[in-house]
Design a protein around this motif. Structure first.
Motif, PDB file in Angstrom:
ATOM      1  N   SER A 218      -1.957   4.285   3.100  1.00 20.76           N
ATOM      2  CA  SER A 218      -3.248   3.676   2.824  1.00 20.76           C
ATOM      3  C   SER A 218      -3.033   2.225   2.409  1.00 20.76           C
ATOM      4  O   SER A 218      -2.469   1.945   1.347  1.00 20.76           O
ATOM      5  CB  SER A 218      -3.973   4.446   1.715  1.00 20.76           C
ATOM      6  N   VAL A 219      -3.463   1.311   3.256  1.00 19.95           N
ATOM      7  CA  VAL A 219      -3.279  -0.122   3.039  1.00 19.95           C
ATOM      8  C   VAL A 219      -4.633  -0.815   3.122  1.00 19.95           C
ATOM      9  O   VAL A 219      -5.420  -0.559   4.044  1.00 19.95           O
ATOM     10  CB  VAL A 219      -2.323  -0.724   4.095  1.00 19.95           C
ATOM     11  N   HIS A 220      -4.904  -1.689   2.173  1.00 21.50           N
ATOM     12  CA  HIS A 220      -6.134  -2.487   2.210  1.00 21.50           C
ATOM     13  C   HIS A 220      -5.798  -3.859   1.663  1.00 21.50           C
ATOM     14  O   HIS A 220      -5.820  -4.106   0.455  1.00 21.50           O
ATOM     15  CB  HIS A 220      -7.237  -1.824   1.371  1.00 21.50           C
ATOM     16  N   ALA A 221      -5.436  -4.770   2.568  1.00 24.20           N
ATOM     17  CA  ALA A 221      -5.038  -6.119   2.174  1.00 24.20           C
ATOM     18  C   ALA A 221      -5.181  -7.042   3.372  1.00 24.20           C
ATOM     19  O   ALA A 221      -4.709  -6.730   4.467  1.00 24.20           O
ATOM     20  CB  ALA A 221      -3.593  -6.141   1.680  1.00 24.20           C
ATOM     21  N   GLY A 222      -5.815  -8.176   3.168  1.00 25.36           N
ATOM     22  CA  GLY A 222      -5.980  -9.123   4.258  1.00 25.36           C
ATOM     23  C   GLY A 222      -6.686  -8.479   5.442  1.00 25.36           C
ATOM     24  O   GLY A 222      -7.730  -7.839   5.297  1.00 25.36           O
ATOM     25  N   ALA A 223      -6.090  -8.620   6.629  1.00 25.55           N
ATOM     26  CA  ALA A 223      -6.674  -8.048   7.840  1.00 25.55           C
ATOM     27  C   ALA A 223      -6.367  -6.563   7.995  1.00 25.55           C
ATOM     28  O   ALA A 223      -6.844  -5.927   8.933  1.00 25.55           O
ATOM     29  CB  ALA A 223      -6.153  -8.812   9.062  1.00 25.55           C
ATOM     30  N   ALA A 224      -5.574  -6.008   7.099  1.00 24.14           N
ATOM     31  CA  ALA A 224      -5.174  -4.612   7.210  1.00 24.14           C
ATOM     32  C   ALA A 224      -6.069  -3.702   6.375  1.00 24.14           C
ATOM     33  O   ALA A 224      -6.275  -3.950   5.185  1.00 24.14           O
ATOM     34  CB  ALA A 224      -3.723  -4.448   6.766  1.00 24.14           C
ATOM     35  N   ASP A 225      -6.578  -2.652   7.006  1.00 18.70           N
ATOM     36  CA  ASP A 225      -7.335  -1.625   6.286  1.00 18.70           C
ATOM     37  C   ASP A 225      -7.156  -0.307   7.034  1.00 18.70           C
ATOM     38  O   ASP A 225      -7.881  -0.004   7.979  1.00 18.70           O
ATOM     39  CB  ASP A 225      -8.812  -1.983   6.185  1.00 18.70           C
ATOM     40  N   THR A 226      -6.160   0.444   6.613  1.00 15.08           N
ATOM     41  CA  THR A 226      -5.856   1.712   7.295  1.00 15.08           C
ATOM     42  C   THR A 226      -6.618   2.892   6.709  1.00 15.08           C
ATOM     43  O   THR A 226      -6.485   4.009   7.226  1.00 15.08           O
ATOM     44  CB  THR A 226      -4.348   2.022   7.194  1.00 15.08           C
ATOM     45  N   ARG A 227      -7.394   2.668   5.683  1.00 15.46           N
ATOM     46  CA  ARG A 227      -8.042   3.789   5.004  1.00 15.46           C
ATOM     47  C   ARG A 227      -8.850   4.690   5.943  1.00 15.46           C
ATOM     48  O   ARG A 227      -8.771   5.925   5.823  1.00 15.46           O
ATOM     49  CB  ARG A 227      -8.928   3.271   3.862  1.00 15.46           C
ATOM     50  N   PRO A 228      -9.574   4.133   6.930  1.00 18.49           N
ATOM     51  CA  PRO A 228     -10.342   5.016   7.816  1.00 18.49           C
ATOM     52  C   PRO A 228      -9.489   5.860   8.762  1.00 18.49           C
ATOM     53  O   PRO A 228      -9.986   6.826   9.335  1.00 18.49           O
ATOM     54  CB  PRO A 228     -11.225   4.031   8.606  1.00 18.49           C
ATOM     55  N   ILE A 229      -8.208   5.494   8.954  1.00 22.35           N
ATOM     56  CA  ILE A 229      -7.391   6.211   9.944  1.00 22.35           C
ATOM     57  C   ILE A 229      -6.242   7.010   9.336  1.00 22.35           C
ATOM     58  O   ILE A 229      -5.482   7.645  10.078  1.00 22.35           O
ATOM     59  CB  ILE A 229      -6.824   5.246  11.005  1.00 22.35           C
ATOM     60  N   VAL A 230      -6.097   6.991   8.030  1.00 16.69           N
ATOM     61  CA  VAL A 230      -4.965   7.684   7.413  1.00 16.69           C
ATOM     62  C   VAL A 230      -4.995   9.178   7.716  1.00 16.69           C
ATOM     63  O   VAL A 230      -3.991   9.771   8.145  1.00 16.69           O
ATOM     64  CB  VAL A 230      -4.925   7.435   5.894  1.00 16.69           C
ATOM     65  N   ALA A 231      -6.132   9.822   7.512  1.00 14.26           N
ATOM     66  CA  ALA A 231      -6.216  11.274   7.706  1.00 14.26           C
ATOM     67  C   ALA A 231      -6.036  11.659   9.168  1.00 14.26           C
ATOM     68  O   ALA A 231      -5.282  12.589   9.492  1.00 14.26           O
ATOM     69  CB  ALA A 231      -7.547  11.796   7.178  1.00 14.26           C
ATOM     70  N   SER A 232      -6.708  10.951  10.079  1.00 15.70           N
ATOM     71  CA  SER A 232      -6.601  11.292  11.502  1.00 15.70           C
ATOM     72  C   SER A 232      -5.203  11.002  12.034  1.00 15.70           C
ATOM     73  O   SER A 232      -4.670  11.751  12.863  1.00 15.70           O
ATOM     74  CB  SER A 232      -7.648  10.524  12.318  1.00 15.70           C
TER      75      SER A 232
END
Length: 318
Positions: A218-232
């Protein structure tokens, strides 16, 4: 659960323990390992992987300005004729995956070694800056990771097209270098891919064997935001790991992942910048002679492609 296959040497000292895996991992992978044990009992063979964990393909460095990748097109050294990047299959008329888009990301590029200045330039991965790409690793006999990843990608593309999927490759040996890790992520995002798999083979030490699937943290920094895809992405990775064990007979890594074949990382640009479900798979360790014997076998590479394909199909069909 830890695991060492019967034909493996004693495990090497482990890297620092990763974060706990989900209940779904505990349910799926042990069942796959049971299948692996049955496979070994009737004469199967063990393990495979690529991007070195001790020295990741996308290593960290100080900030610098990003550079766009070139798009000129030399000939591929692989068996299949290259097509423009990203290479895209024609949509199939029918099949269980009709309407699904899969992006295959063959790690590295056969010509990267000729363009070290370009691939060493930095790109922003949200959390920090990383090299555009690396040359990848190779076996002791000189069989390169870039050649391996393209071969498996071609085999995987054929299998998925037969299921009706539209398949795109981030590169097909048709570029002078790259693409850079941020562009690899953008290709999957722009395609609105239902699944993206980045194919690699590790460069760890001798005696360190087996495959592992890398999941985005789970990454949320700058242009990175993986929160919506971590589970899938975790679901995709778990299904690939289970099917890879079953089809190839390979054991999960004996040096990362605590025997599960699953590792979570937050330092890979190709994962950090993805907005669609994506995982990496390290199919085996090219620097170990036993793994290398499998990675250099066309018959085994076909099994690897089949295992990855079946994991993707399982994920996309729910």
């Amino acid at each position: 659960m830890s695991y060492v296959g019967p034909d493996f040497d004693p495990p090497q000292p482990r890297r620092p323990r990763r974060r706990p895996l989900t209940v779904a991992v505990a349910a799926l992978v042990p069942g796959a390992l049971l299948g692996w044990l049955v496979y070994e009992a009737v004469g199967g063979s063990g393990g495979d992987a690529s991007e070195a964990v001790g020295t990741p393909s996308f290593s960290s460095s100080a900030p610098a300005s990003p550079t766009a990748a070139s798009t000129s097109a030399p000939k591929s050294t692989d068996d299949e004729k290259p097509s423009p990047t990203p290479s895209t299959s024609a949509p199939a008329a029918s099949g269980p995956l009709k309407g699904k888009v899969v992006v295959i990301d063959p790690g590295h590029n056969p010509s990267n070694f000729q363009h070290t200045a370009e691939i060493n330039k930095k790109v922003n991965i949200g959390t920090n800056w990383k090299e555009c790409d690396t040359t990848g690793t190779s076996t002791n006999s000189g069989y390169t990771e870039a050649k391996f990843t393209l071969d498996v990608a071609h085999r995987l593309r054929t299998l998925l097209e037969k299921q009706g999927a539209t398949v795109k490759l981030t590169q097909d040996g048709d570029r002078t270098y790259g693409p850079c890790v941020d562009e690899r992520a953008r290709i999957g995002n722009k395609a609105h891919a239902d699944a993206v798999v980045s194919i690699h083979a590790d460069g760890a030490g001798a005696g360190q064997r087996g495959f592992h699937v890398i999941l985005p943290g789970s990454v949320h920094a700058g242009a990175a935001d993986t929160r919506p895809i971590v589970a899938s992405s975790a679901d995709l990775g778990e299904r690939i790991a289970g099917n890879f064990v079953r089809v190839t007979g390979s054991a999960p890594s004996n040096y990362v992942g605590d025997g599960t074949g699953l590792v979570t990382r937050k330092d890979l640009g190709g994962l950090n910048l993805s907005t669609v479900p994506k995982v990496f798979i390290e199919c085996g360790n090219m620097r170990d002679t036993k793994d290398a014997a499998q990675l250099t076998s066309g018959a085994w590479r076909q099994k690897a492609a089949q295992g990855i394909s079946e994991g993707i199909v399982s994920f996309l069909r729910g």
